[in-house]
Design an enzyme around this catalytic site. Structure first.
Site, PDB file in Angstrom:
ATOM      1  N   ASN A  96       0.680  -1.286  -0.098  1.00 36.04           N
ATOM      2  CA  ASN A  96       0.218   0.047  -0.052  1.00 36.04           C
ATOM      3  C   ASN A  96       1.379   1.343  -0.556  1.00 36.04           C
ATOM      4  O   ASN A  96       2.034   0.925   0.446  1.00 36.04           O
ATOM      5  CB  ASN A  96      -0.972  -0.119   1.416  1.00 36.04           C
ATOM      6  CG  ASN A  96      -2.232  -1.457   1.661  1.00 36.04           C
ATOM      7  OD1 ASN A  96      -2.320  -1.181   0.132  1.00 36.04           O
ATOM      8  ND2 ASN A  96      -2.217  -1.854   2.301  1.00 36.04           N
ATOM      9  N   CYS A  97       0.597   2.336  -0.210  1.00 37.06           N
ATOM     10  CA  CYS A  97       0.749   3.520  -0.431  1.00 37.06           C
ATOM     11  C   CYS A  97       1.329   4.354   0.569  1.00 37.06           C
ATOM     12  O   CYS A  97       0.907   3.357   1.364  1.00 37.06           O
ATOM     13  CB  CYS A  97       0.056   4.805  -1.035  1.00 37.06           C
ATOM     14  SG  CYS A  97       0.483   6.515  -0.793  1.00 37.06           S
ATOM     15  N   PRO A  98       2.275   4.135   0.702  1.00 40.12           N
ATOM     16  CA  PRO A  98       3.496   5.293  -0.509  1.00 40.12           C
ATOM     17  C   PRO A  98       4.744   4.059  -1.233  1.00 40.12           C
ATOM     18  O   PRO A  98       5.507   4.045  -1.693  1.00 40.12           O
ATOM     19  CB  PRO A  98       4.754   5.757   0.544  1.00 40.12           C
ATOM     20  CG  PRO A  98       5.099   5.387   1.531  1.00 40.12           C
ATOM     21  CD  PRO A  98       3.507   4.640   2.029  1.00 40.12           C
TER      22      PRO A  98
END
Length: 83
Positions: free
Chosen positions: A19-21
């Site tokens: 997941n981000c980042p």
């Protein structure tokens, strides 16, 4: 003409499940190791990559040749800018 999922690429980044980042951080490192003009295929499952990867390419001058979605998997083909 759209790229085929089997289009030859110089390197592959599989960021599935991240997941981000993390996907963009990994992308930054992977692109750095590509030769100028090299083609990178990215596989991701985080929907935010639909926004983040195009912005990454614009900001750093790389070319996003194609992006596609297939059942929650996001595919990107990025051409590293020539030095």
């Amino acid at each position: 003409m759209p790229l085929s999922p089997d289009t030859l690429h110089d390197d592959l980044l599989d960021a599935s499940g991240l997941n981000c980042p993390e996907p963009v951080m990994m992308l930054h490192n992977k692109v750095r190791d590509l030769p100028p003009g090299g083609l990178l295929k990215v596989i991701a499952t985080d929907p935010s990559t639909r926004r983040d990867i195009p912005k990454f390419c614009v900001f750093l001058g790389h070319e996003l040749l194609e992006q596609a979605e297939d059942a929650g998997t996001y595919l990107y083909w990025i051409r590293k800018k020539a030095d």
